[in-house]
Design a protein around this motif. Structure first.
Motif, short mmCIF file in Angstrom:
data_model
loop_
_atom_site.label_atom_id
_atom_site.label_comp_id
_atom_site.label_asym_id
_atom_site.label_seq_id
_atom_site.Cartn_x
_atom_site.Cartn_y
_atom_site.Cartn_z
N ASP A 240 0.81 -1.21 0.00
CA ASP A 240 0.00 0.00 0.00
C ASP A 240 0.85 1.27 0.00
O ASP A 240 0.47 2.28 -0.58
CB ASP A 240 -0.93 -0.01 1.22
N ASP A 241 2.01 1.24 0.67
CA ASP A 241 2.87 2.42 0.75
C ASP A 241 4.03 2.36 -0.24
O ASP A 241 4.90 3.24 -0.22
CB ASP A 241 3.39 2.60 2.17
N GLY A 242 4.08 1.33 -1.06
CA GLY A 242 5.17 1.19 -2.01
C GLY A 242 5.29 2.39 -2.94
O GLY A 242 4.29 2.95 -3.38
N GLY A 243 6.52 2.79 -3.20
CA GLY A 243 6.76 3.92 -4.08
C GLY A 243 8.25 4.06 -4.34
O GLY A 243 9.02 3.12 -4.13
N TYR A 244 8.64 5.22 -4.78
CA TYR A 244 10.04 5.46 -5.11
C TYR A 244 10.80 5.93 -3.87
O TYR A 244 10.32 6.78 -3.12
CB TYR A 244 10.15 6.50 -6.22
N GLY A 245 11.98 5.35 -3.66
CA GLY A 245 12.77 5.73 -2.50
C GLY A 245 14.13 5.06 -2.52
O GLY A 245 14.46 4.28 -3.42
N TRP A 246 14.92 5.37 -1.52
CA TRP A 246 16.23 4.74 -1.38
C TRP A 246 16.06 3.30 -0.93
O TRP A 246 15.29 2.99 -0.02
CB TRP A 246 17.07 5.51 -0.36
N ARG A 247 16.81 2.40 -1.56
CA ARG A 247 16.70 0.98 -1.21
C ARG A 247 17.14 0.73 0.24
O ARG A 247 16.65 -0.19 0.90
CB ARG A 247 17.54 0.15 -2.17
N MET A 248 18.03 1.57 0.76
CA MET A 248 18.43 1.43 2.16
C MET A 248 17.27 1.70 3.11
O MET A 248 17.28 1.21 4.24
CB MET A 248 19.60 2.35 2.47
N PHE A 249 16.26 2.43 2.67
CA PHE A 249 15.08 2.65 3.51
C PHE A 249 14.34 1.34 3.72
O PHE A 249 13.84 1.07 4.82
CB PHE A 249 14.17 3.69 2.85
N ASP A 250 14.28 0.50 2.68
CA ASP A 250 13.67 -0.83 2.84
C ASP A 250 14.46 -1.67 3.84
O ASP A 250 13.88 -2.36 4.70
CB ASP A 250 13.62 -1.55 1.49
N ILE A 251 15.77 -1.66 3.72
CA ILE A 251 16.61 -2.46 4.62
C ILE A 251 16.48 -1.96 6.05
O ILE A 251 16.34 -2.75 7.00
CB ILE A 251 18.07 -2.43 4.13
N ALA A 252 16.51 -0.64 6.23
CA ALA A 252 16.36 -0.08 7.58
C ALA A 252 15.00 -0.43 8.17
O ALA A 252 14.90 -0.78 9.36
CB ALA A 252 16.54 1.44 7.52
N THR A 253 13.95 -0.37 7.37
CA THR A 253 12.62 -0.69 7.87
C THR A 253 12.53 -2.15 8.29
O THR A 253 11.92 -2.47 9.31
CB THR A 253 11.57 -0.38 6.80
N ALA A 254 13.13 -3.05 7.51
CA ALA A 254 13.09 -4.47 7.85
C ALA A 254 13.83 -4.76 9.14
O ALA A 254 13.52 -5.75 9.83
CB ALA A 254 13.69 -5.29 6.70
N LEU A 255 14.80 -3.94 9.49
CA LEU A 255 15.58 -4.15 10.71
C LEU A 255 15.07 -3.35 11.90
O LEU A 255 15.32 -3.72 13.05
CB LEU A 255 17.04 -3.77 10.45
N PHE A 256 14.34 -2.27 11.65
CA PHE A 256 14.06 -1.28 12.68
C PHE A 256 13.42 -1.86 13.93
O PHE A 256 13.89 -1.64 15.06
CB PHE A 256 13.17 -0.17 12.10
N LYS A 257 12.34 -2.60 13.78
CA LYS A 257 11.61 -3.11 14.94
C LYS A 257 12.29 -4.33 15.58
O LYS A 257 11.78 -4.88 16.56
CB LYS A 257 10.18 -3.47 14.54
N ASN A 258 13.43 -4.73 15.04
CA ASN A 258 14.17 -5.86 15.61
C ASN A 258 15.36 -5.42 16.46
O ASN A 258 16.11 -6.25 16.95
CB ASN A 258 14.67 -6.77 14.48
N ARG A 259 15.52 -4.11 16.65
CA ARG A 259 16.70 -3.62 17.37
C ARG A 259 16.76 -4.09 18.82
O ARG A 259 17.83 -4.18 19.39
CB ARG A 259 16.74 -2.09 17.32
N GLY A 260 15.61 -4.40 19.40
CA GLY A 260 15.58 -4.85 20.78
C GLY A 260 15.73 -6.35 20.94
O GLY A 260 15.69 -6.86 22.06
N GLU A 261 15.90 -7.06 19.84
CA GLU A 261 16.04 -8.51 19.91
C GLU A 261 17.42 -8.89 20.48
O GLU A 261 18.43 -8.26 20.15
CB GLU A 261 15.90 -9.12 18.52
#
Length: 335
Positions: A240-261
């Motif tokens: 739904d939010d897919g669009g144009y952006g930096w690919r590192m934003f995808d990587i950061a998002t995939a990791l973001f909520k796992n920082r407390g693991e």
């Protein structure tokens, strides 16, 4: 209980879903509500007996061109071998249908996409239940899936009328960011508003200097709930939010909520390894990960700032602000 959780509203929502199903000639069933957030998503049954997902899109959020663009991109990714939902057209060939406004809902669009097997990777705020060994496997698979998505997208030629939002400097940090003005939303203290305003300028200066960084279509919301694990397969949902952006934003998002693991460093290393097994990811790009972690963190502030009626909105706002400012301090962005 909010008005959107009341029995009359839920009955109206289900009736709206049945109205939409009529365009697919699937009206004689009871849609099962799966979630009601940005969109209302129902499990439905197709004429061949297969399950599928009906989406009632939030009124006014995306126009018809943007929604058709999303579906065409998902179809292209599926043709490239990725596990993503596929559009299910109506019998007369429409990918989406328009629903006229009524007493409960404004004008909105609906579509149906194929059912995705598997279970969500996890839930935000809850520690992942997998062993360290299993986490390494899962995040390698996820990293490879993200890389394949980026590669398949670059090899695809979108139609001339393709339109999706841009998660660029303006979309993230401009005067009207895609997810809201994080630096002046209701509930911020004067000090928080000032620090976030300064942070916005700092981040804009940093992102404006990223002309060398890989940029293209991204998912933009690769949170745990949007990653489905099915054995040794990974599926990606909710574009739904897919669009144009930096690919590192995808990587950061995939990791973001796992920082407390407890195994976060293993998770990060596995995801990067999986990505690099499919597609180039230079060290110079990885050096921006901390920057994009901060950028991702401030999007949550804007998001909750525009949803004051959400459960625990005030508490979530303060948690998101504290998280963003702590990450910014680590990046050297403190005042």
């Amino acid at each position: 209980m909010s008005e959107h959780e009341s029995i009359p509203f839920m009955e109206a929502l289900r009736a709206r879903a049945c109205e939409a199903l009529g365009s697919w000639e699937l009206g004689a069933q009871t849609p099962q509500l799966l979630k009601y957030r940005e969109n209302a998503v129902f499990r439905v049954t197709l004429r061949n007996g297969e399950p599928a997902a009906l989406r009632l899109h939030r009124p006014g959020y995306r126009n018809e061109i943007a929604l058709v663009s999303e579906l065409s991109w998902m179809a292209a990714l599926g043709e490239a071998g990725l596990r993503v939902p596929a559009p299910v057209p109506t019998p007369d060939g429409r990918q989406i249908v328009a629903l006229a406004g009524n007493s409960e809902f404004g004008d909105q669009y609906a579509d149906i996409v194929s059912w995705m097997t598997g279970s969500p990777l996890g839930q935000s705020g809850v520690l992942l239940a997998h062993s360290a060994e299993r986490l390494a496997v899962i995040f390698r698979l996820l990293g490879a899936a993200i890389a394949r998505m980026h590669a398949a997208t670059d090899a695809w030629r979108p139609p001339a009328d393709f339109r999706r939002p841009a998660w660029d400097g303006d979309g993230l940090l401009g005067g009207q960011p895609l997810w809201g003005r994080f630096w002046d939303c209701a509930g911020l203290s004067p000090e928080q508003a000032m620090r976030l305003s300064d942070l916005r300028l700092f981040l804009r200066e940093k992102t404006d200097a990223l002309c060398h960084l890989d940029y293209g279509l991204i998912h933009a919301d690769l949170v745990r709930e949007n990653v489905l694990i099915d054995g040794d397969h990974v599926g990606l949902i909710d574009f739904d939010d897919g669009g144009y952006g930096w690919r590192m934003f995808d990587i950061a998002t995939a990791l973001f909520k796992n920082r407390g693991e407890p195994h976060y460093e293993l998770i990060k290393a596995a995801l990067i390894e999986g990505y690099r097994g499919v597609r180039s990811l230079p060290d110079s790009a990885l050096e921006t990960l901390s920057l994009f972690m901060v950028v991702r963190s401030i999007t949550y502030i804007g998001w909750i700032g525009e949803r004051v009626g959400a459960p625990d909105a005030a508490k979530r706002l303060q948690r998101y602000v504290a998280d963003a400012l702590a990450l910014a301090d680590g990046l050297g962005a403190s005042r």
